[in-house]
Design a protein around this motif. Structure first.
Motif, PDB file in Angstrom:
ATOM      1  N   ILE A  82      13.507 -11.318   9.004  1.00  0.00           N
ATOM      2  CA  ILE A  82      14.431 -10.179   8.944  1.00  0.00           C
ATOM      3  C   ILE A  82      13.642  -8.919   8.562  1.00  0.00           C
ATOM      4  CG2 ILE A  82      16.396  -9.264   8.013  1.00  0.00           C
ATOM      5  CD1 ILE A  82      17.103 -12.413   7.100  1.00  0.00           C
ATOM      6  N   GLU A  83      14.037  -8.037   9.380  1.00  0.00           N
ATOM      7  CA  GLU A  83      13.498  -6.590   8.844  1.00  0.00           C
ATOM      8  C   GLU A  83      14.443  -5.752   9.082  1.00  0.00           C
ATOM      9  OE1 GLU A  83       9.890  -5.745  11.173  1.00  0.00           O
ATOM     10  OE2 GLU A  83      10.900  -5.684  12.993  1.00  0.00           O
ATOM     11  N   ILE A  84      14.601  -4.721   7.800  1.00  0.00           N
ATOM     12  CA  ILE A  84      15.585  -3.930   7.757  1.00  0.00           C
ATOM     13  C   ILE A  84      15.116  -2.503   7.440  1.00  0.00           C
ATOM     14  CG2 ILE A  84      17.804  -3.182   6.677  1.00  0.00           C
ATOM     15  CD1 ILE A  84      18.215  -6.198   5.824  1.00  0.00           C
ATOM     16  N   PHE A  85      15.455  -1.350   8.253  1.00  0.00           N
ATOM     17  CA  PHE A  85      15.107  -0.068   8.000  1.00  0.00           C
ATOM     18  C   PHE A  85      16.271   0.893   7.799  1.00  0.00           C
ATOM     19  CE2 PHE A  85      12.478  -2.176  10.976  1.00  0.00           C
ATOM     20  CZ  PHE A  85      11.069  -1.971  10.572  1.00  0.00           C
ATOM     21  N   MET A  86      16.099   1.621   6.629  1.00  0.00           N
ATOM     22  CA  MET A  86      17.038   2.636   6.373  1.00  0.00           C
ATOM     23  C   MET A  86      16.279   4.028   6.241  1.00  0.00           C
ATOM     24  SD  MET A  86      19.427   0.885   3.600  1.00  0.00           S
ATOM     25  CE  MET A  86      20.898   1.898   3.646  1.00  0.00           C
ATOM     26  N   LEU A  89      22.133  -5.071   1.760  1.00  0.00           N
ATOM     27  CA  LEU A  89      22.138  -5.162   2.979  1.00  0.00           C
ATOM     28  C   LEU A  89      21.318  -6.165   3.294  1.00  0.00           C
ATOM     29  CD1 LEU A  89      23.089  -3.369   5.526  1.00  0.00           C
ATOM     30  CD2 LEU A  89      21.077  -2.389   5.501  1.00  0.00           C
ATOM     31  N   ALA A  90      20.107  -6.460   2.592  1.00  0.00           N
ATOM     32  CA  ALA A  90      19.060  -7.453   2.986  1.00  0.00           C
ATOM     33  C   ALA A  90      20.047  -8.904   2.473  1.00  0.00           C
ATOM     34  CB  ALA A  90      18.015  -7.350   2.076  1.00  0.00           C
ATOM     35  N   GLU A  91      20.772  -8.720   1.360  1.00  0.00           N
ATOM     36  CA  GLU A  91      21.185 -10.000   0.842  1.00  0.00           C
ATOM     37  C   GLU A  91      22.387 -10.606   1.757  1.00  0.00           C
ATOM     38  OE1 GLU A  91      22.738  -9.054  -2.879  1.00  0.00           O
ATOM     39  OE2 GLU A  91      20.540  -8.818  -3.719  1.00  0.00           O
ATOM     40  N   ARG A  92      23.044  -9.526   2.360  1.00  0.00           N
ATOM     41  CA  ARG A  92      24.369  -9.887   3.295  1.00  0.00           C
ATOM     42  C   ARG A  92      23.736 -10.470   4.387  1.00  0.00           C
ATOM     43  NH1 ARG A  92      27.317  -5.669   5.015  1.00  0.00           N
ATOM     44  NH2 ARG A  92      25.978  -4.161   3.794  1.00  0.00           N
ATOM     45  N   GLN A  93      22.729 -10.039   5.124  1.00  0.00           N
ATOM     46  CA  GLN A  93      21.918 -10.216   6.256  1.00  0.00           C
ATOM     47  C   GLN A  93      21.347 -11.568   6.174  1.00  0.00           C
ATOM     48  OE1 GLN A  93      21.594  -9.016   9.860  1.00  0.00           O
ATOM     49  NE2 GLN A  93      21.631 -11.312   9.563  1.00  0.00           N
ATOM     50  N   LEU A  94      20.850 -12.087   5.191  1.00  0.00           N
ATOM     51  CA  LEU A  94      20.174 -13.298   4.878  1.00  0.00           C
ATOM     52  C   LEU A  94      21.380 -14.289   4.515  1.00  0.00           C
ATOM     53  CD1 LEU A  94      17.576 -14.774   4.061  1.00  0.00           C
ATOM     54  CD2 LEU A  94      18.205 -14.590   1.691  1.00  0.00           C
ATOM     55  N   GLU A  95      22.410 -14.051   4.028  1.00  0.00           N
ATOM     56  CA  GLU A  95      23.801 -14.946   3.902  1.00  0.00           C
ATOM     57  C   GLU A  95      23.968 -15.468   5.289  1.00  0.00           C
ATOM     58  OE1 GLU A  95      26.587 -13.227   1.659  1.00  0.00           O
ATOM     59  OE2 GLU A  95      25.647 -13.548  -0.092  1.00  0.00           O
ATOM     60  N   ARG A  96      23.897 -14.516   6.375  1.00  0.00           N
ATOM     61  CA  ARG A  96      24.426 -14.996   7.745  1.00  0.00           C
ATOM     62  C   ARG A  96      23.488 -16.111   8.147  1.00  0.00           C
ATOM     63  NH1 ARG A  96      28.402 -11.869   9.780  1.00  0.00           N
ATOM     64  NH2 ARG A  96      27.887 -12.246  12.109  1.00  0.00           N
ATOM     65  N   LEU A  97      22.261 -16.253   7.798  1.00  0.00           N
ATOM     66  CA  LEU A  97      21.439 -17.204   8.458  1.00  0.00           C
ATOM     67  C   LEU A  97      21.303 -18.436   7.624  1.00  0.00           C
ATOM     68  CD1 LEU A  97      18.390 -14.670   9.395  1.00  0.00           C
ATOM     69  CD2 LEU A  97      19.790 -15.502  10.807  1.00  0.00           C
ATOM     70  N   ASP A 132       0.896  -1.198  -0.075  1.00  0.00           N
ATOM     71  CA  ASP A 132      -0.005   0.144   0.114  1.00  0.00           C
ATOM     72  C   ASP A 132       0.895   1.241   0.098  1.00  0.00           C
ATOM     73  OD1 ASP A 132      -2.221  -1.628   0.141  1.00  0.00           O
ATOM     74  OD2 ASP A 132      -2.289  -1.454   2.339  1.00  0.00           O
ATOM     75  N   GLU A 133       1.836   0.961   0.418  1.00  0.00           N
ATOM     76  CA  GLU A 133       2.828   2.424   0.697  1.00  0.00           C
ATOM     77  C   GLU A 133       3.860   2.463  -0.493  1.00  0.00           C
ATOM     78  OE1 GLU A 133       3.010   4.494   3.463  1.00  0.00           O
ATOM     79  OE2 GLU A 133       1.136   3.785   3.894  1.00  0.00           O
ATOM     80  N   ALA A 134       4.440   1.389  -0.964  1.00  0.00           N
ATOM     81  CA  ALA A 134       5.589   1.470  -2.021  1.00  0.00           C
ATOM     82  C   ALA A 134       5.348   0.373  -3.090  1.00  0.00           C
ATOM     83  CB  ALA A 134       6.906   1.207  -1.145  1.00  0.00           C
ATOM     84  N   GLY A 135       4.168  -0.114  -3.538  1.00  0.00           N
ATOM     85  CA  GLY A 135       4.193  -1.181  -4.407  1.00  0.00           C
ATOM     86  C   GLY A 135       4.464  -2.524  -4.178  1.00  0.00           C
ATOM     87  N   TYR A 136       4.961  -3.175  -5.001  1.00  0.00           N
ATOM     88  CA  TYR A 136       5.448  -4.565  -4.964  1.00  0.00           C
ATOM     89  C   TYR A 136       6.845  -4.770  -4.556  1.00  0.00           C
ATOM     90  CZ  TYR A 136       0.800  -5.873  -6.364  1.00  0.00           C
ATOM     91  OH  TYR A 136      -0.616  -6.276  -6.599  1.00  0.00           O
ATOM     92  N   GLY A 137       7.546  -3.724  -4.540  1.00  0.00           N
ATOM     93  CA  GLY A 137       8.952  -3.741  -4.195  1.00  0.00           C
ATOM     94  C   GLY A 137       9.824  -4.547  -5.063  1.00  0.00           C
ATOM     95  N   THR A 138      11.237  -4.911  -4.868  1.00  0.00           N
ATOM     96  CA  THR A 138      12.158  -5.752  -5.447  1.00  0.00           C
ATOM     97  C   THR A 138      12.461  -7.061  -4.855  1.00  0.00           C
ATOM     98  OG1 THR A 138      12.771  -3.864  -6.626  1.00  0.00           O
ATOM     99  CG2 THR A 138      14.501  -5.721  -6.700  1.00  0.00           C
ATOM    100  N   PRO A 139      12.564  -8.217  -5.534  1.00  0.00           N
ATOM    101  CA  PRO A 139      12.805  -9.393  -4.771  1.00  0.00           C
ATOM    102  C   PRO A 139      14.152  -9.685  -4.167  1.00  0.00           C
ATOM    103  CG  PRO A 139      11.652  -9.825  -7.030  1.00  0.00           C
ATOM    104  CD  PRO A 139      11.972  -8.316  -6.976  1.00  0.00           C
ATOM    105  N   VAL A 140      14.368 -10.154  -3.031  1.00  0.00           N
ATOM    106  CA  VAL A 140      15.621 -10.278  -2.704  1.00  0.00           C
ATOM    107  C   VAL A 140      16.277 -11.542  -2.964  1.00  0.00           C
ATOM    108  CG1 VAL A 140      17.054 -10.534  -0.515  1.00  0.00           C
ATOM    109  CG2 VAL A 140      15.026  -8.964  -0.730  1.00  0.00           C
TER     110      VAL A 140
END
Length: 245
Positions: free
Chosen positions: A219-223, A237-245, A175-183
């Motif tokens: 995982i949730e990330i805010f900038m 940032l999202a990809e690097r955080q995902l890799e740590r899991l 509702d705020e920013a559309g469908y976004g970009t896949p990670v």
């Protein structure tokens, strides 16, 4: 609680990044972001199966013939059973502390729920979905940029708490920013660049977010920044955080 009310509560918006940057930019004054301290509890073991005769093989294997235990690379669950804070991305070189970041890296559920519209409902919802613990970090880079990462872990008892929580927030973000970009590397995680918030007499406010999950961890990330945030910044940032899991 009626189904419609639950849907409204679960598709709520996060306000922490906005409040944090607004405070940095001087848009609001006297705003304090509280945080709770969550004890570093050991994982709760599941009760043993109370059914005899299920063991296989019937007798222990001879010494030296036991199967080799899975490594952390082969069993991702081993990573998240330890200290969840160690899986958070580290602050980049030169980053500064922000006041709302928990000192010990644990964020209490009450403090986490306060960042939602309808904290009491969110608190109840997360408890019902088996939330277990929340590791959190945040930092400031450049003149105004603030980054926050939360790892919200749910109990791995057959539920889908992490997947549902991420899905709920993605639904709100549409509702705020559309469908976004896949990670990359995530089944259904997405990043979002929000429309710039412009007000006369104030700095522009740019925000980016990411919502994804792996296993029992959401995982949730805010900038947030007074300057434009690139898609590369939030995706990396999202990809690097995902890799740590």
């Amino acid at each position: 609680m009626a189904p419609d009310d639950a849907a409204k509560r679960r598709r709520t918006g996060r306000t922490l990044a906005l409040i944090a940057v607004a405070a940095v930019l001087g848009i609001v004054g006297g705003t304090a972001v509280g945080y709770g301290i969550q004890a570093d509890r050991e994982p709760t073991p599941l009760p043993p199966l109370n059914q005899p005769g299920l063991a296989y093989p019937a007798k222990p294997l001879p010494k030296g013939q036991e199967p080799v235990p899975l490594t952390a690379a082969e069993d991702r669950g081993l990573r998240t059973e330890g200290d969840l804070r160690k899986l958070l991305l580290q602050k980049p070189a030169g980053a500064r502390k922000v006041d709302f970041a928990p000192e010990d890296g644990w964020k209490g559920l009450a403090a986490y729920a306060e960042d939602f519209d309808g904290p009491s409902g969110e608190f109840e919802y997360l408890l019902g979905n088996g939330v277990r613990r929340i590791a959190s970090t945040a930092w400031r880079t450049g003149e105004y940029r603030i980054t926050q990462i939360n790892l919200v872990q749910f109990r791995a008892d057959g539920g889908q708490g992490a997947a549902e929580h991420a899905e709920d927030q993605r639904g709100f973000m549409e509702d705020e920013a559309g469908y976004g970009t896949p990670v990359k590397g995530s089944e259904d995680g997405r990043t979002y660049l929000l429309p710039v918030d412009r007000k006369a007499g104030y700095h522009d406010l740019y925000q980016a977010r990411a919502y994804l999950h792996r296993g029992d961890v959401m995982i949730e990330i805010f900038m947030a920044d007074a300057k434009k945030i690139s898609q590369k910044d939030i995706s990396s940032l999202a990809e690097r955080q995902l890799e740590r899991l």
